[in-house]
Scaffold this active site. Structure first.
Site, mmCIF file in Angstrom:
data_model
loop_
_atom_site.group_PDB
_atom_site.id
_atom_site.type_symbol
_atom_site.label_atom_id
_atom_site.label_comp_id
_atom_site.label_asym_id
_atom_site.label_seq_id
_atom_site.Cartn_x
_atom_site.Cartn_y
_atom_site.Cartn_z
ATOM 1 N N HIS A 1 0.797 -1.208 0.168
ATOM 2 C CA HIS A 1 -0.077 -0.227 -0.124
ATOM 3 C C HIS A 1 0.822 1.195 0.161
ATOM 4 C CE1 HIS A 1 -3.132 -2.854 1.080
ATOM 5 N NE2 HIS A 1 -3.895 -2.033 0.758
ATOM 6 N N LYS B 1 -0.745 4.847 4.287
ATOM 7 C CA LYS B 1 -1.751 4.025 5.158
ATOM 8 C C LYS B 1 -0.895 3.448 6.426
ATOM 9 C CE LYS B 1 -4.035 -0.421 4.664
ATOM 10 N NZ LYS B 1 -5.388 0.122 5.061
HETATM 11 P P1 NAP Z 1 -6.472 10.094 3.798
HETATM 12 O O1 NAP Z 1 -6.140 10.412 2.645
HETATM 13 O O2 NAP Z 1 -5.610 10.419 4.982
HETATM 14 O O3 NAP Z 1 -7.858 10.665 3.974
HETATM 15 C C1 NAP Z 1 -8.631 10.791 5.327
HETATM 16 C C2 NAP Z 1 -9.364 12.133 5.662
HETATM 17 O O4 NAP Z 1 -9.938 11.912 6.622
HETATM 18 C C3 NAP Z 1 -8.489 13.237 5.451
HETATM 19 O O5 NAP Z 1 -9.039 14.255 4.765
HETATM 20 C C4 NAP Z 1 -8.683 13.722 6.872
HETATM 21 O O6 NAP Z 1 -8.313 15.147 7.078
HETATM 22 C C5 NAP Z 1 -10.133 13.353 7.188
HETATM 23 N N1 NAP Z 1 -10.440 13.252 8.702
HETATM 24 C C6 NAP Z 1 -9.178 12.815 9.655
HETATM 25 N N2 NAP Z 1 -10.136 12.857 10.896
HETATM 26 C C7 NAP Z 1 -11.285 13.243 10.469
HETATM 27 C C8 NAP Z 1 -12.644 13.439 11.442
HETATM 28 N N3 NAP Z 1 -12.454 13.163 12.641
HETATM 29 N N4 NAP Z 1 -13.907 13.720 10.934
HETATM 30 C C9 NAP Z 1 -13.779 13.722 9.392
HETATM 31 N N5 NAP Z 1 -12.812 13.773 8.755
HETATM 32 C C10 NAP Z 1 -11.358 13.334 9.255
HETATM 33 O O7 NAP Z 1 -6.797 8.599 3.649
HETATM 34 P P2 NAP Z 1 -7.565 7.654 2.479
HETATM 35 O O8 NAP Z 1 -6.456 7.211 1.467
HETATM 36 O O9 NAP Z 1 -8.575 8.489 1.610
HETATM 37 O O10 NAP Z 1 -8.103 6.447 3.297
HETATM 38 C C11 NAP Z 1 -9.131 6.687 4.369
HETATM 39 C C12 NAP Z 1 -9.079 5.606 5.147
HETATM 40 O O11 NAP Z 1 -9.879 4.550 4.300
HETATM 41 C C13 NAP Z 1 -8.073 4.830 5.562
HETATM 42 O O12 NAP Z 1 -8.573 4.031 6.943
HETATM 43 C C14 NAP Z 1 -7.769 3.605 4.579
HETATM 44 O O13 NAP Z 1 -7.204 2.729 5.144
HETATM 45 C C15 NAP Z 1 -9.321 3.178 4.329
HETATM 46 N N6 NAP Z 1 -9.509 3.002 2.841
HETATM 47 C C16 NAP Z 1 -10.250 1.923 2.770
HETATM 48 C C17 NAP Z 1 -10.559 1.398 1.495
HETATM 49 C C18 NAP Z 1 -11.583 0.099 1.470
HETATM 50 O O14 NAP Z 1 -11.909 -0.262 0.159
HETATM 51 N N7 NAP Z 1 -12.332 -0.403 2.569
HETATM 52 C C19 NAP Z 1 -10.055 1.767 0.402
HETATM 53 C C20 NAP Z 1 -9.082 2.955 0.387
HETATM 54 C C21 NAP Z 1 -8.957 3.288 1.818
HETATM 55 P P3 NAP Z 1 -7.017 15.846 7.223
HETATM 56 O O15 NAP Z 1 -6.174 15.273 6.328
HETATM 57 O O16 NAP Z 1 -7.393 17.319 7.469
HETATM 58 O O17 NAP Z 1 -6.753 15.283 8.769
#
Ligand code: NAP
Length: 209
Positions: A123, A127
């Site tokens: 990843h 992550k």
């Molecule tokens: P990312 O780019 O770090 O995005 C996370 C977002 O959440 C950021 O904009 C962050 O804001 C925001 N955030 C943090 N704390 C928050 C809160 N309390 N309330 C609302 N928003 C908040 O991560 P990503 O790649 O999009 O992935 C997000 C999650 O999904 C991870 O856990 C990843 O492992 C998971 N994921 C799952 C799948 C699946 O198929 N299940 C696929 C991809 C990713 P700031 O940056 O301003 O802190």
């Protein structure tokens, strides 16, 4: 549907928000500094972080809203109990990419004949949780407690190989996610199927196919 998208400015959220709107949903984006006010909406979707996701989902359930959770690394059991108590659906897929679900199915099939397996999950460096939710779900499907190797590097999105070794042969089942667009159809499917799911926790796209 009228939806909240928690984490709308994240890597997945930026892709998912416009895709949900293009599919006809109304989307309220919620970032880390926003008050969570979701009462009256049809569902909340969380793609945030292992640290934030648990509190977010709890708040949404307490406000009476079904939840679709993409965030991995959460302790979902207590949230599932809360959802059940409230008569709400909590759906989580460790991987919303359909190809990844098929990779897990094919791996489970292969394990019946080739039990010696190891998993390599790769990843993006951002992550935080390791091993990935998909790797843990694959391992539990195989039932043989295969070792899991986690790679975190720039340039990667989400990739997994399941290697099966036998005398004189190696079988590799691999899935690659090249773009976060891959997660959109799975989230749309989860929203479509929400009314058919029982209260409490349901895990995995497999349950919807
Ligand atoms: P990312 O780019 O770090 O995005 C996370 C977002 O959440 C950021 O904009 C962050 O804001 C925001 N955030 C943090 N704390 C928050 C809160 N309390 N309330 C609302 N928003 C908040 O991560 P990503 O790649 O999009 O992935 C997000 C999650 O999904 C991870 O856990 C990843 O492992 C998971 N994921 C799952 C799948 C699946 O198929 N299940 C696929 C991809 C990713 P700031 O940056 O301003 O802190």
């Amino acid at each position: 549907m009228r939806l909240a998208l928690l984490g709308h400015r994240g890597k997945v959220g930026q892709m998912l928000g416009p895709a949900l709107e293009a599919a006809g949903h109304e989307v309220r984006g919620i970032g880390p500094d926003d008050e969570i006010e979701v009462g009256g909406l049809d569902a909340a979707i969380d793609f945030t972080s292992p640290e934030a996701g648990e509190g977010n989902v709890r708040t949404c359930l307490e406000q009476g809203v079904h939840c679709v959770v993409g965030t991995t690394g959460l302790d979902l059991a207590p949230l599932g109990s809360l959802a059940e108590e409230r008569g709400l659906v909590l759906f989580h897929a460790p991987n919303f990419a359909l190809g990844a679900v098929l990779m897990m199915r094919f791996a489970a099939e292969a394990a019946a004949y080739m039990p010696r397996a190891e998993i390599i999950e790769l990843h993006n460096e951002a992550k935080r949780d390791a091993p990935s939710g998909t790797a843990k779900a694959t391992a539990s499907l195989l039932g043989t407690e295969p070792p899991i190797h986690s790679v975190r590097l720039p340039g990667l999105v989400a990739h997994q190989e399941v290697l099966f070794g036998g005398e004189g042969q190696l079988l590799t089942i691999r899935h690659d996610t090249f773009s976060r667009q891959a997660f959109v159809p799975g989230v749309l499917l989860a929203l479509e199927k929400l009314p058919t799911l029982p209260p409490g926790l349901t895990v995995g796209l497999d349950a919807l196919l």
